[in-house]
Write a protein that holds these residues in place. Structure first.
Motif, short mmCIF file in Angstrom:
data_model
loop_
_atom_site.label_atom_id
_atom_site.label_comp_id
_atom_site.label_asym_id
_atom_site.label_seq_id
_atom_site.Cartn_x
_atom_site.Cartn_y
_atom_site.Cartn_z
N LEU A 39 0.83 -1.20 0.00
CA LEU A 39 0.00 0.00 0.00
C LEU A 39 0.87 1.25 0.00
O LEU A 39 0.59 2.21 -0.72
CB LEU A 39 -0.91 0.00 1.24
N ALA A 40 1.92 1.24 0.82
CA ALA A 40 2.80 2.40 0.90
C ALA A 40 3.56 2.61 -0.40
O ALA A 40 3.83 3.74 -0.80
CB ALA A 40 3.78 2.24 2.06
N ALA A 41 3.88 1.51 -1.08
CA ALA A 41 4.70 1.59 -2.30
C ALA A 41 3.90 2.00 -3.53
O ALA A 41 4.35 2.84 -4.32
CB ALA A 41 5.40 0.25 -2.54
N VAL A 42 2.72 1.41 -3.71
CA VAL A 42 1.99 1.63 -4.97
C VAL A 42 0.57 2.16 -4.78
O VAL A 42 -0.08 2.57 -5.76
CB VAL A 42 1.92 0.33 -5.80
N ARG A 46 -3.36 0.48 -7.42
CA ARG A 46 -2.39 -0.31 -8.18
C ARG A 46 -1.96 -1.58 -7.44
O ARG A 46 -1.22 -2.39 -8.00
CB ARG A 46 -1.15 0.55 -8.48
N MET A 47 -2.38 -1.72 -6.23
CA MET A 47 -2.00 -2.91 -5.46
C MET A 47 -2.66 -4.15 -6.05
O MET A 47 -3.80 -4.10 -6.50
CB MET A 47 -2.43 -2.75 -4.00
N SER A 48 -1.93 -5.27 -6.05
CA SER A 48 -2.46 -6.50 -6.61
C SER A 48 -2.14 -7.67 -5.70
O SER A 48 -1.20 -7.62 -4.90
CB SER A 48 -1.87 -6.77 -8.00
N ILE A 49 -2.94 -8.73 -5.82
CA ILE A 49 -2.67 -9.94 -5.06
C ILE A 49 -1.31 -10.52 -5.45
O ILE A 49 -0.56 -11.01 -4.60
CB ILE A 49 -3.78 -10.99 -5.31
N LYS A 70 -8.78 -8.55 -3.05
CA LYS A 70 -7.92 -7.48 -2.55
C LYS A 70 -8.67 -6.61 -1.56
O LYS A 70 -8.13 -6.22 -0.51
CB LYS A 70 -7.43 -6.63 -3.74
N LEU A 71 -9.92 -6.30 -1.85
CA LEU A 71 -10.72 -5.46 -0.97
C LEU A 71 -10.86 -6.09 0.41
O LEU A 71 -10.64 -5.42 1.44
CB LEU A 71 -12.10 -5.21 -1.58
N HIS A 72 -11.21 -7.37 0.46
CA HIS A 72 -11.41 -8.02 1.75
C HIS A 72 -10.10 -8.12 2.53
O HIS A 72 -10.10 -8.05 3.77
CB HIS A 72 -12.02 -9.41 1.55
#
Length: 208
Positions: A39-42, A46-49, A70-72
């Protein structure tokens, strides 16, 4: 005639289904830590599993066995912050308790990971009711849970009147530092700011 004992010895043993395997806690914690870093990086969008799994050093299956999306995953991690809590100060005075609370909270909000994640999740919360609810729960149960105990202790000592407006008191305690650190994101607080904030908030609470 075959006895029950003989039947039990000859009957093949059933193997536990693969899905019944116990989830390793160290893997779960590695994934949670990877979520914060990712989360801090992207950022959330843009975050992905795949990225989380790669950062945690596990396969995507390990993530999906614990969270279905990803949401959960993010909601679980954000909600977990609420139960971590902040230490409840016990300095013997309202001003001292507020000063200690502000020092601890300020350090937490200035942490590089937190300073990136919180604004990003707030932006997502404006578009996603589930994230908004999780963020509200985290902030309320964390910061306000400690603040309410500070108020109760001050009332027992006779520093604050009984029956004061608790919602207004929470705004006075939590609002200014959050505004400085998260909303306008002041890179460095002025010298003596936290002491002055604790002193000013104490006087404001006594006037309620």
């Amino acid at each position: 005639m075959t006895t029950n004992a003989e039947e039990s010895q000859t009957r093949p043993r059933r193997r536990a289904p693969a899905g019944a395997a116990v989830l390793r806690e160290d893997v779960t914690e590695a994934i949670r830590a990877a979520v914060f870093e990712e989360l801090a990086a992207v950022g959330y969008a843009r975050m992905s599993i795949e990225g989380i799994a790669r950062r945690a050093g596990v396969g995507k299956t390990a993530v999906y066995r614990r969270w279905r999306s990803k949401l959960h995953l993010v909601l679980d991690v954000v909600s977990a912050l609420a139960v971590m809590g902040l230490p409840v100060p016990d300095t013997g005075s309202l001003e001292g308790d507020l000063r200690l609370l502000y020092e601890v909270t300020s350090r937490a909000l200035r942490h590089p990971v937190a300073s990136q994640i919180i604004p990003d999740l707030q932006a997502e919360a404006a578009r996603n009711p589930e994230i908004a609810e999780a963020m509200q729960k985290t902030l309320r149960e964390g910061q306000e849970g400690v603040a309410s105990k500070i108020i109760e202790a001050a009332q027992r000592r006779g520093e604050l009147a009984e029956g004061l407006d608790e919602d207004l008191a929470m705004d006075l305690i939590s609002g200014p530092l959050y505004w400085r650190s998260v909303v306008i994101r002041t890179p460095k607080l002025p010298k003596g700011y936290l002491a002055a904030l604790a002193r000013g908030t104490t006087e404001a609470l006594k006037a309620l």
